[in-house]
Write an enzyme that holds these catalytic residues in place. Structure first.
Site, PDB file in Angstrom:
ATOM      1  N   SER A 107       0.037  -2.421  -6.504  1.00 32.71           N
ATOM      2  CA  SER A 107      -0.460  -1.882  -5.235  1.00 32.71           C
ATOM      3  C   SER A 107       0.724  -1.591  -4.310  1.00 32.71           C
ATOM      4  CB  SER A 107      -1.434  -2.866  -4.575  1.00 32.71           C
ATOM      5  OG  SER A 107      -0.769  -4.067  -4.218  1.00 32.71           O
ATOM      6  N   TYR A 108       0.453  -0.961  -3.185  1.00 35.34           N
ATOM      7  CA  TYR A 108       1.510  -0.543  -2.268  1.00 35.34           C
ATOM      8  C   TYR A 108       2.391  -1.737  -1.893  1.00 35.34           C
ATOM      9  CZ  TYR A 108       3.768   2.063   1.476  1.00 35.34           C
ATOM     10  OH  TYR A 108       4.691   2.696   2.262  1.00 35.34           O
ATOM     11  N   PRO A 109       3.720  -1.663  -2.141  1.00 42.45           N
ATOM     12  CA  PRO A 109       4.580  -2.832  -1.970  1.00 42.45           C
ATOM     13  C   PRO A 109       5.115  -3.083  -0.564  1.00 42.45           C
ATOM     14  CG  PRO A 109       5.843  -1.065  -2.939  1.00 42.45           C
ATOM     15  CD  PRO A 109       4.427  -0.563  -2.800  1.00 42.45           C
ATOM     16  N   ARG A 110       4.803  -2.215   0.369  1.00 40.34           N
ATOM     17  CA  ARG A 110       5.296  -2.435   1.744  1.00 40.34           C
ATOM     18  C   ARG A 110       4.121  -2.867   2.617  1.00 40.34           C
ATOM     19  NH1 ARG A 110      10.413  -0.156   3.144  1.00 40.34           N
ATOM     20  NH2 ARG A 110      11.360   0.881   1.359  1.00 40.34           N
TER      21      ARG A 110
END
Length: 108
Positions: free
Chosen positions: A38-41
């Site tokens: 999933s989006y890492p930020r």
């Protein structure tokens, strides 16, 4: 799984794998763009109510390295971690699909 935000991801990569923050985030972003992560930020450490923990874990049972461990978690009754903070940006970092042995190489 314990909810993982960007800072926790970078700390885990450094401590467990000896990977620096810039390199770790670069790898995480490539895994995201390839559909594995999933989006890492994110700064969120709370899963949304819609998070499918059973489905997420079930996808990992086929792995020869940790599949039996995950199967035991499912048999014991997997639970979404309580607590955490929803920062409203993105949910915690989670695997999105299984990567078979040899499917990823080098920095992925």
């Amino acid at each position: 799984p314990v909810p993982l935000n960007t800072v926790a991801l970078l700390k885990a990569c450094s401590k467990a794998l000896g990977i620096g923050p810039h390199h770790a985030l670069s790898i995480a972003e490539r895994l995201y763009l390839s559909g594995y992560l999933s989006y890492p930020r994110t700064e969120s450490t709370k899963y949304p109510q819609s998070f499918d923990i059973v489905g997420t874990l079930r996808d990992q049972t086929q792995d020869s390295r940790w599949g039996s461990y995950v199967s035991n978690l499912l048999k014991a009754g997997a639970h979404v971690a309580k607590g955490g903070i929803d920062m409203g940006d993105h949910p915690p970092i989670t695997p999105c699909r299984h990567a078979g042995t040899g499917e990823l190489s080098g920095d992925m």
